[in-house]
Design a protein around this motif. Sequence first.
Motif, PDB file in Angstrom:
ATOM      1  N   ASN A  95      10.658   5.506  -6.269  1.00 26.19           N
ATOM      2  CA  ASN A  95       9.192   6.282  -6.491  1.00 26.19           C
ATOM      3  C   ASN A  95       9.416   7.680  -6.183  1.00 26.19           C
ATOM      4  O   ASN A  95       8.497   8.546  -6.518  1.00 26.19           O
ATOM      5  CB  ASN A  95       8.070   5.830  -5.311  1.00 26.19           C
ATOM      6  N   GLN A 127      -4.743  -4.140  -6.116  1.00 26.17           N
ATOM      7  CA  GLN A 127      -3.670  -4.603  -6.745  1.00 26.17           C
ATOM      8  C   GLN A 127      -2.736  -5.294  -5.511  1.00 26.17           C
ATOM      9  O   GLN A 127      -2.169  -6.325  -5.940  1.00 26.17           O
ATOM     10  CB  GLN A 127      -2.737  -3.325  -6.967  1.00 26.17           C
ATOM     11  N   PHE A 181       8.973  -8.354  -0.516  1.00 26.53           N
ATOM     12  CA  PHE A 181       8.183  -9.490  -0.891  1.00 26.53           C
ATOM     13  C   PHE A 181       8.725 -10.756  -1.368  1.00 26.53           C
ATOM     14  O   PHE A 181       9.526 -10.719  -2.415  1.00 26.53           O
ATOM     15  CB  PHE A 181       7.341  -8.910  -2.168  1.00 26.53           C
ATOM     16  N   TYR A 199       8.143  -2.570  -7.956  1.00 21.21           N
ATOM     17  CA  TYR A 199       6.704  -2.828  -7.427  1.00 21.21           C
ATOM     18  C   TYR A 199       6.075  -1.220  -7.521  1.00 21.21           C
ATOM     19  O   TYR A 199       5.074  -1.368  -8.247  1.00 21.21           O
ATOM     20  CB  TYR A 199       6.798  -3.093  -6.243  1.00 21.21           C
ATOM     21  N   GLY A 200       6.732  -0.137  -7.070  1.00 20.83           N
ATOM     22  CA  GLY A 200       5.940   0.919  -6.868  1.00 20.83           C
ATOM     23  C   GLY A 200       5.619   1.539  -8.551  1.00 20.83           C
ATOM     24  O   GLY A 200       4.581   2.154  -8.545  1.00 20.83           O
ATOM     25  N   ARG A 203       5.597  -0.455 -11.144  1.00 26.41           N
ATOM     26  CA  ARG A 203       4.588  -1.374 -11.841  1.00 26.41           C
ATOM     27  C   ARG A 203       2.968  -0.976 -11.387  1.00 26.41           C
ATOM     28  O   ARG A 203       2.310  -1.050 -12.304  1.00 26.41           O
ATOM     29  CB  ARG A 203       4.852  -2.717 -11.201  1.00 26.41           C
ATOM     30  N   VAL A 204       2.686  -0.936 -10.070  1.00 21.89           N
ATOM     31  CA  VAL A 204       1.210  -0.688  -9.651  1.00 21.89           C
ATOM     32  C   VAL A 204       0.799   0.503 -10.368  1.00 21.89           C
ATOM     33  O   VAL A 204      -0.451   0.973 -10.318  1.00 21.89           O
ATOM     34  CB  VAL A 204       1.249  -0.911  -8.208  1.00 21.89           C
ATOM     35  N   ARG A 205       1.538   1.468 -10.531  1.00 21.36           N
ATOM     36  CA  ARG A 205       1.158   2.750 -10.953  1.00 21.36           C
ATOM     37  C   ARG A 205       1.538   2.910 -12.509  1.00 21.36           C
ATOM     38  O   ARG A 205       1.219   3.848 -13.192  1.00 21.36           O
ATOM     39  CB  ARG A 205       2.239   4.087 -10.447  1.00 21.36           C
ATOM     40  N   HIS A 206       1.540   1.816 -13.116  1.00 20.80           N
ATOM     41  CA  HIS A 206       1.309   1.414 -14.617  1.00 20.80           C
ATOM     42  C   HIS A 206       2.548   2.161 -15.589  1.00 20.80           C
ATOM     43  O   HIS A 206       2.228   2.796 -16.509  1.00 20.80           O
ATOM     44  CB  HIS A 206       0.025   1.772 -15.299  1.00 20.80           C
ATOM     45  N   PRO A 265      -2.316   5.054   2.470  1.00 21.95           N
ATOM     46  CA  PRO A 265      -0.982   5.437   2.135  1.00 21.95           C
ATOM     47  C   PRO A 265      -0.826   5.364   0.531  1.00 21.95           C
ATOM     48  O   PRO A 265       0.084   6.172   0.155  1.00 21.95           O
ATOM     49  CB  PRO A 265      -0.429   3.751   2.669  1.00 21.95           C
ATOM     50  N   TYR A 266      -1.504   4.572  -0.219  1.00 18.56           N
ATOM     51  CA  TYR A 266      -1.210   4.780  -1.637  1.00 18.56           C
ATOM     52  C   TYR A 266      -1.447   6.037  -2.229  1.00 18.56           C
ATOM     53  O   TYR A 266      -1.260   6.289  -3.650  1.00 18.56           O
ATOM     54  CB  TYR A 266      -1.829   3.746  -2.427  1.00 18.56           C
ATOM     55  N   GLN A 267      -2.095   6.950  -1.620  1.00 18.00           N
ATOM     56  CA  GLN A 267      -2.331   8.317  -2.200  1.00 18.00           C
ATOM     57  C   GLN A 267      -1.496   9.342  -1.821  1.00 18.00           C
ATOM     58  O   GLN A 267      -1.662  10.464  -1.925  1.00 18.00           O
ATOM     59  CB  GLN A 267      -3.946   8.634  -2.062  1.00 18.00           C
ATOM     60  N   SER A 324       0.901  -1.051   0.216  1.00 22.78           N
ATOM     61  CA  SER A 324       0.140  -0.065  -0.070  1.00 22.78           C
ATOM     62  C   SER A 324       0.807   1.348   0.005  1.00 22.78           C
ATOM     63  O   SER A 324       0.542   2.118  -0.757  1.00 22.78           O
ATOM     64  CB  SER A 324      -0.948  -0.057   1.241  1.00 22.78           C
ATOM     65  N   ARG A 340      13.857   0.106  -3.229  1.00 19.72           N
ATOM     66  CA  ARG A 340      12.470   0.078  -3.514  1.00 19.72           C
ATOM     67  C   ARG A 340      11.545   1.260  -3.172  1.00 19.72           C
ATOM     68  O   ARG A 340      10.667   1.598  -3.633  1.00 19.72           O
ATOM     69  CB  ARG A 340      11.890  -1.241  -2.733  1.00 19.72           C
ATOM     70  N   ALA A 341      12.131   1.938  -2.066  1.00 20.94           N
ATOM     71  CA  ALA A 341      11.326   3.283  -1.487  1.00 20.94           C
ATOM     72  C   ALA A 341      11.817   4.493  -2.323  1.00 20.94           C
ATOM     73  O   ALA A 341      10.906   5.084  -3.101  1.00 20.94           O
ATOM     74  CB  ALA A 341      11.665   3.510  -0.303  1.00 20.94           C
ATOM     75  N   LEU A 370       3.664   1.611  -1.216  1.00 16.44           N
ATOM     76  CA  LEU A 370       4.327   1.795  -2.597  1.00 16.44           C
ATOM     77  C   LEU A 370       3.325   2.296  -3.728  1.00 16.44           C
ATOM     78  O   LEU A 370       3.606   2.253  -4.728  1.00 16.44           O
ATOM     79  CB  LEU A 370       5.163   0.541  -2.972  1.00 16.44           C
TER      80      LEU A 370
END
Lengths: 269, 377
Positions: free
Chosen positions: B182, A176, B119, B130-131, B133-136, B104-106, A168, B178-179, A170
Amino acid sequence: MRLSRLTRGGFAVFAALVVTFVLAPLLVIVLFAFDKSNVQSLPIRHWTTHWFAVAFNDPAVRSALWLSVKAGCAATLIALVLGTLVAFGIHRFRFFGRDTVSLLLVLPIALPGIVTGLALQSAFNITHIQLSIYTIIVGHATFCMVVVFNNVVARLRRTSTSLIEASSDLGARPWQTFRLVTVPMLSTAIIAGGLLAFALSFDEVIVTTFTAGAQNTLPLWIFGAILRGQQLPEVNAVVVFVLILTAVPIAYAARISSGERSFGSTGSK
Amino acid sequence: MATPSTRTRFVDATSGRVVSETRASELDVITSGQGILLRGITKRFGSQEAVSDVDLEVYRGEFFTMLGPSGSGKTTLLRLIAGFEVPDKGTISLRGVDVTGLPPYQRGVNTVFQDYALFPHFDVARNVAYGLRVRHVKRAEIDERVQAALEMVQMTEFAARRPAQLSGGQRQRVALARAIINEPQVLLLDEPLGALDLKLRQEMQVELKRIQRQIGITFIYVTHDQEEALTMSDRLAVFRSGRIEQIGPPTEVYERPATEFVASFVGTSNVIEAPYGRAVLRPEKIEITNGPLAEGRDGATGQVIDVAYLGMVTRYRVRLDNGNTMTAARQNSSGGSQLALTPESRVTLSWDLNDAFPLMSHSDAETQLGEPAKGAI
């Protein structure tokens, strides 16, 4: 813990005895399935695979097997969906009566099968529901669900919540996170639960007796054949077949759920 | 009571607490709303108040540390900023935008977790990606940025490994990559070095500072290690029971602790009675001799009860004749004459009162309510 040589030896012998006691009868059945004689006695003089052919060509056995497979698959499918959902609900949310609900869920396994079976039959009776494959499926689903639930809830408890939070954090939306983190995390637990559920359903006798009506599942056919005391060699062959069909998924389930370490804790320390 | 001289203290008019020693002047330079602004944040768990009415501003590009013992509310505050928890009271704004109710995701905030939270079913490259990818984000751009992020943390060669195949320090670096991939406005770090051994920890401290300077984003760092806080931070806040006791640059917090708690938590210190009241004296400001007290200096005599050789310095604990205990530290110089002091040696401790800093206890702070002090008092 350090044990003396004598103590360790004693434990080893005891463990070997227990395993022998549990497995030896199975071995006897397997041996008799290959015995040519109609009257079973040791030592076996003539070996044969004849009884497997007889069993395979017996229409009663075939239809019983087919019914067992259908009922087992359907009950497992229902158990997978309901068991997983319930595990999520119980694990994720704190609500009034949560402990009671999780106790009620495991009751079908904790209660004697005869109680569950009788209760189901009475319930079908007063609601005028005809006993059929569907009533077998419902009966089996009640205890299959418990197995799936137990597996999934145990995995959820071992899973670090920070993985969900990290996802979440990230930027992943809840859907998702569910697809990319939660499902992969639970997949092996769900599969293991499903395999165990199928194995349980496939050899269930007691609850099935009350919910099957006039039909025979494979275990019911075996039970009937033994009561009649005829076709015993054929029964042995069928039992060997059932043994294999249930042992394989159970062994596989045990492997995938123990082969991996607890999910999520691999990332820490 | 006489107030100390030479201090610039800013006391929050509503709560009466010392908000910052230098804030009044810094506010002239840095415009409010650029970094993170917390206003009256309160968070309860059951009947327990984990964070009590905290006001805090973290400036843009700053390395800010939240220091405190476990249970002091620092991690809860971090989780509130990340969005894992919702405050019972108060507002959180990021660059002037109120994010209090956002999930958190916003939020333009990323976290490095204490247990890294990598993961386990993805390899290093997919963890880092990951970050994006989920934001396309487009595939080619993801690959490029993953490469750059792994280079920054020097993990390029481990891209295909699973987290389980990495050491603690390597996981730490992956979590960081990973952090930061983004490009968050703020990076939150929750005791990220806690699980590493001393040597690795010191290496990572330097590394973290380098990366922070390189990418220039705001770091909010939670730790209970006062040494880590002092070496890494631009400013730090000392937490106690859900409240902030003091905020300031490391030198200020160390040299001029606002409360007895800060004085004892940040470094070792002695509390002495000065003519104007209680004061803090750091061990290295105390001279320890076996001669008489020199003319014109303050001091006391006593008996050594404990000698600890710490490498660069030797630390002595001395029971004074009046029954109090004091700690003195002495540099271990190679050429200089060494004092042969052993437990039970009679010694004289002496100090210059100018090296001591007046202590403002919590109750003193409360009595200052409504008197925002500006300039010398």
